[in-house]
Each structure stands twice: as C-alpha cells, then as structure tokens.
Design an enzyme around this catalytic site. Structure first.
Site, mmCIF file in Angstrom:
data_model
loop_
_atom_site.group_PDB
_atom_site.id
_atom_site.type_symbol
_atom_site.label_atom_id
_atom_site.label_comp_id
_atom_site.label_asym_id
_atom_site.label_seq_id
_atom_site.Cartn_x
_atom_site.Cartn_y
_atom_site.Cartn_z
ATOM 1 N N HIS A 95 0.702 -1.186 0.008
ATOM 2 C CA HIS A 95 0.100 -0.109 0.126
ATOM 3 C C HIS A 95 0.885 1.227 0.015
ATOM 4 O O HIS A 95 0.501 2.249 -0.388
ATOM 5 C CB HIS A 95 -1.022 0.155 1.236
ATOM 6 C CG HIS A 95 -2.055 -1.118 1.024
ATOM 7 N ND1 HIS A 95 -3.275 -0.820 0.255
ATOM 8 C CD2 HIS A 95 -2.160 -2.347 1.105
ATOM 9 C CE1 HIS A 95 -4.016 -1.771 0.111
ATOM 10 N NE2 HIS A 95 -3.440 -2.856 0.494
ATOM 11 N N HIS A 106 14.767 -22.897 0.610
ATOM 12 C CA HIS A 106 15.903 -22.298 -0.340
ATOM 13 C C HIS A 106 16.336 -20.843 -0.027
ATOM 14 O O HIS A 106 17.221 -20.652 -0.073
ATOM 15 C CB HIS A 106 15.230 -22.503 -1.747
ATOM 16 C CG HIS A 106 16.326 -22.195 -2.968
ATOM 17 N ND1 HIS A 106 17.350 -23.032 -3.190
ATOM 18 C CD2 HIS A 106 16.387 -21.125 -3.692
ATOM 19 C CE1 HIS A 106 17.971 -22.367 -3.946
ATOM 20 N NE2 HIS A 106 17.574 -21.284 -4.257
#
Lengths: 379, 186
Positions: A123, A284
């Site tokens: 936002h 990962h």
C-alpha cells in the site's frame, strides 16, 4: 548588519510549527543521517507488528501490549527493536498520524538504545504510484489538512529573506481527475503532492522504510521473497526502492514492488491454508541468506491470529487489526533472549482456534483499557 | 492474567536525558547564531554579555562569607545572567530584517511570540514548551487565511493553470466517482 544565521532558525521554527498544526504535537526535526542497514545484529528483544492501515488506536494498543509505549505514548521499550512490516497507508484515516508517531518513537527509541524499523508494504508503493483504490474519505481529509499547513509554511518561508524559495507543492499535479467528484479533487491532489516520488511525505517517511531487512536470524518482508530476489541482492533492493521514492531515480523494477511475485505482494508463504505454503521454496530462500532461520511477513490477514507454518519458519503476523480491515484483536510477535519466539496477544482467553500443528507459545497480556483520545492541545 | 509490566524491558539508566541543555551549549548556540554581528548587536554589548561571570569581590572589612554562600551567589548570578542574555539575544533576533515581513500583518504579533518562545526553548524537543503561542498563531492563521500572503506562489498557481500537467494518472476509489460514471477500470 546582517542576521545571517537567523533564516535557518526561522526555517526550523516553521517546520516545527507546521508539524504542530498537522499533528498537535511538537516533533524533533527529522534525522539528517538515517541508518539504512539491511542486516542488523540480533537484539535482546525484538517485537514485530503487522499491518496498521490507518488505525492509530489499534497501533498504539499493539505497542502498549508489547510494553513499548507508556501511558503517555512515549517509548518505554528500552533497547528493544521494533519492526513494523509495512501497510501503514490506506483503509483508515489516520495514516499521517501513524507515520509521525512512528517517527517520533524511533527518535525516542534510539536514545535508549532501542530501534524502530519501518518497512514498505504494497500500500505504500501503490500510493507512491498514485493508486488510491483503497483510500478512505478520511484519508483524503487528513492529507488535505496537511497540504494546507504545508502551504502556509511555504508562504511563511517565502516571506523570510535569505531562505531558499520552496518548491511549489502542487507543481505538475492535475487540477481535476476524469470522473472524480469535485469535493474529492483537493484531497487527491494533496495525496499526490505528498506521496509521489520526491513528495514531502514520501521523502520524509517512506524513503526511510526498508523493503527487506534481516535482524539476527529473522528475515522481514511485507509479502514474501523469492530466490531471484536474494540473487538480485537485498541491499540493492532497499537502495533502489529508496532512490525511487525519494525521486533520485526515475523508476523502480516492477519485479521488486509491483505484481504478485514482488516482495510486497507475494502470498505464497502467507496463505491461510497451511498446505499451500510453499515450504520448499522458503527453505531455499532461507538457505541462501546467511544466518537466516525464519521469515516474518504481513500482507495476508490471519483471521485466527499470528501463526507459524513450515516448522515456524514462516511466521505470519498480519492480524487485520485495523477497523478498515477485520478489526482484529491486537497481537504482536516477540523474539527475545529470555523467552524465545512467542505471541503476545490481547485476547486473555486466547480463544483463537489455532491449528494444532502450531506450537507458538501464546501469552495473553492484559491490554490497558483504551484511554479516550487525549486532547493534545491545551488552548 | 499476566501483568504487562513483566514484558517491559526496564529502562536502562542512560535513558534519563537531560532536559535542560548545559548553560555552555546554549551560550555556544547563540554565539553561533549571532556570530555575524547580527541584529544590531554591537561588539561591546556582545562582549559584555558573553564575558565570563566575574569572580565576586570579597570585601576586606566584613567577615569572609562561607564558601557555600559564595558558590550559591555565583551560581545564582550565573543563571540570572544566562537567562537574561538568552532573553536579550532572542529579543535582539526579533529585530533582524529578514523576519520583518513575518512580523507584520494580522498574525505578526502571534508570529513574534511563537518564534521568540521557540528561540528561547531549551526543551529536549525544541519548542515543546511553546504550545500556547503555537496554538495562538495557528488560530490566527485559520481566522486570517491571508496572514502570510505570497505573490510568488500565486504566480506559480497561475502558471500551472495555464499549462496543467494532465499526464499524471491516478487510480481513484469507487466511492469518489460520479454516480453516472461507469465502473472504474481496476
């Protein structure tokens, strides 16, 4: 006879006066040399707070719950570090009040060895881009009022010989918008003037936000983070977003802050359905950030309160507390030497039916009864 | 029910910040401010105000006063001098030509009061002891919107009206649109 040094004092007087008219509060001048470290050492105690969306009361309740502010709304957190994961703007009408308040807290925190880290949410980026779809009418009024006093301040500066002529706040801002009702035009013009790249509010507040930050073994980001972002470079990400917001660079890569796979829009780790959390991608990502053990994010409302998935490697802290969201009960995440990772909740019964696989310790904290808004100005 | 205080990190001692600047730094601040012989402050006058507090002269005839009373006297004198010089310097600064425009007009006196207070403020958050004059100035401006007129700004406004920049697009919320308007493109 010259009063060579007086204009600088006049300028800081006018800035203080304008801030006073906007907030009803005397604020210290903005820090001239802010710290933009992407990676910070682990503090003894860390508090993470989710999306605030223009709700000052709920913001303060959350901070009080965490013991970070006292009954006078002053920093009482000592050397605690506070991380607010973005989305201060939209859905509520006290956006500027929160921005000013967090800045003031930051100054107070630094004095007692603490820190306040503020971040960009989607936002913030949308508003810098002129995407006002989630603005509420009160949000226009607040910016209109700000623009009025900022303009008064500019006029006063013009009357002081020796001060640089201020740039016209509304330069280049359209005088009307197709289809928009007349009564709202000034509000939108004010928002553009304030929040566009290089705008006074964008520069003063949003350009001091981080987009991704590593504090100790926790990675903070508003939405989520993909391996490609890590490869791109976390510091580079913060720098490029900051330079775009402060107007030093014309544009910023959309892969960073726009679109569903950007840092502020991703939901792959915050989906409420646990099965849909992409734990292998998360593993990962964490493996490629030195020292990182968990990701903490906001952006997706967790109707059941703060929770963790993927073995608590993904902590989701947006409780939708703003009245403009789901009016959720304030909750914050705490990570401390003393107690490890736990949730401080304002719900004494902790009635949220959390998933049984979640082993986050819930600590009910008695929230002081909200004090009615204090009269800030004594006439 | 857990008491909230148990979650509050105790404030370290160094939290206690001096609210009053040491006298020397106030002095240095104003010295710097008026280092350019500002505001009709003559060299001699400045020297007089800035000269160190003279040692009290001990009269030979009378019995020597105690060390404590001497110190108290010196300290009191020093404070008085400091306050007086702060007040005097702030008053002098008001005479600077650069702020004469701001001091005129319907809110000129309110400006002077607020600015004077700000200059004299030694509060940690400078000006936080000036709420009353700030409110007075704010109210005055609200009642007199043209208290601080700026021709230059108006000229810019006129220029902008001649050549409005219409390539700046916004995405407005639905509630802000004219009723007859079709749904916005989201």
């Amino acid at each position: 006879m010259t009063c060579k040094n007086l204009p600088n004092l006049v300028s800081s007087f006018i800035d203080t006066f304008v801030d006073f008219c906007v907030t009803g509060d005397i604020l210290p001048p903005p820090d001239p040399s802010p710290d933009f470290q992407t990676s910070l050492p682990s503090p003894h105690r860390l508090i993470a707070i989710g999306d605030l969306h223009g709700d000052l009361l709920k913001s303060k309740q959350s901070l009080r719950l965490a013991g970070l502010i006292d009954s006078d709304d002053r920093w009482s957190g000592g050397d605690t570090t506070l991380v607010q994961v973005g989305d201060v703007l939209d859905r509520g009408g006290q956006e500027l009040k929160i921005l000013y308040f967090l800045e003031k807290l930051k100054r107070q925190a630094l004095k007692s060895g603490g820190n306040v880290i503020t971040m960009n949410g989607n936002h913030e980026i949308m508003n810098v881009d002129g995407d006002f779809r989630y603005v509420v009418p009160a949000g226009l009024d607040e910016f209109k009022n700000w623009a009025y006093w900022f303009g008064v301040g500019n006029c006063m500066k013009m009357l002081c010989d020796g001060l640089e002529k201020p740039r016209d706040l509304f330069q280049g801002v359209p005088l009307s918008f197709p289809g928009v009702k007349k009564e709202y035009v000034e509000g939108f013009r004010s928002r553009i003037a304030a929040l566009r790249p290089k705008g006074p509010i964008a520069t003063r507040f949003l350009s001091r936000n981080l987009t991704v930050v590593v504090v100790g073994d926790s990675v903070f980001v508003h939405g989520g983070i993909l391996p490609k972002h890590v490869v791109y470079g976390l510091e580079r990400i913060n720098e490029e977003v900051r330079e775009w917001i402060s107007g030093l660079k014309e544009r910023v890569s959309s892969s960073l802050v726009r679109g569903r796979n950007s840092l502020v829009w991703l939901r792959i780790f915050s989906n409420e359905v646990v099965k849909e959390c992409d734990c292998s991608t998360l593993e990962h990502v964490l493996a490629t950030i030195p020292g990182a053990r968990r990701l903490i994010m906001g952006h997706t409302i967790q109707e059941g309160g703060i929770n963790g998935v993927c073995g608590n490697k993904a902590l989701r802290i947006d409780v939708g507390m703003s009245k403009g969201c789901i009016n959720g009960l304030p909750e914050v995440l705490e990570i401390s030497d003393e107690f490890g990772v736990r949730v401080l909740t304002s719900n004494p019964l902790s009635m949220y039916d959390r998933d049984s696989s979640i082993d986050l310790l819930m600590v009910p904290v008695q929230v002081p009864v909200p004090v009615p808004k204090q009269v800030q100005v004594e006439a | 029910m857990t008491d909230i205080s148990s979650f509050t990190t105790p404030n370290p001692i160094h939290l206690q910040v001096e609210t009053q600047l040491p006298i020397k730094s106030v002095r240095a601040y104003f010295d710097q401010l008026f280092s350019q012989q500002c505001c009709k402050m003559g060299q001699d006058q400045s020297k007089m105000i800035d000269s160190p507090v003279p040692d009290p002269v001990i009269e030979k005839s009378s019995s020597p006063p105690s060390m404590e009373s001497l110190l108290a006297e010196a300290t009191a004198y020093g404070n008085e001098d400091e306050n007086a010089s702060l007040e005097a310097k702030a008053q002098k600064a008001l005479e600077c030509p650069c702020i004469q425009n701001l001091r005129s007009g319907p809110c000129g006196s309110q400006f002077s009061e607020a600015f004077l207070c700000f200059m004299k403020s030694t509060a940690e958050e400078k000006g936080s002891d000036c709420v009353h004059p700030f409110v007075a100035l704010q109210k005055c401006i609200q009642t007199n919107p043209n208290a601080f007129p700026s021709d230059v700004l108006e000229n810019d406004e006129a220029k902008a009206q001649e050549k409005p920049l219409q390539d700046y697009k916004i995405n407005p919320p639905r509630w802000s649109l004219e009723a007859s308007n079709p749904k916005p493109k989201l």
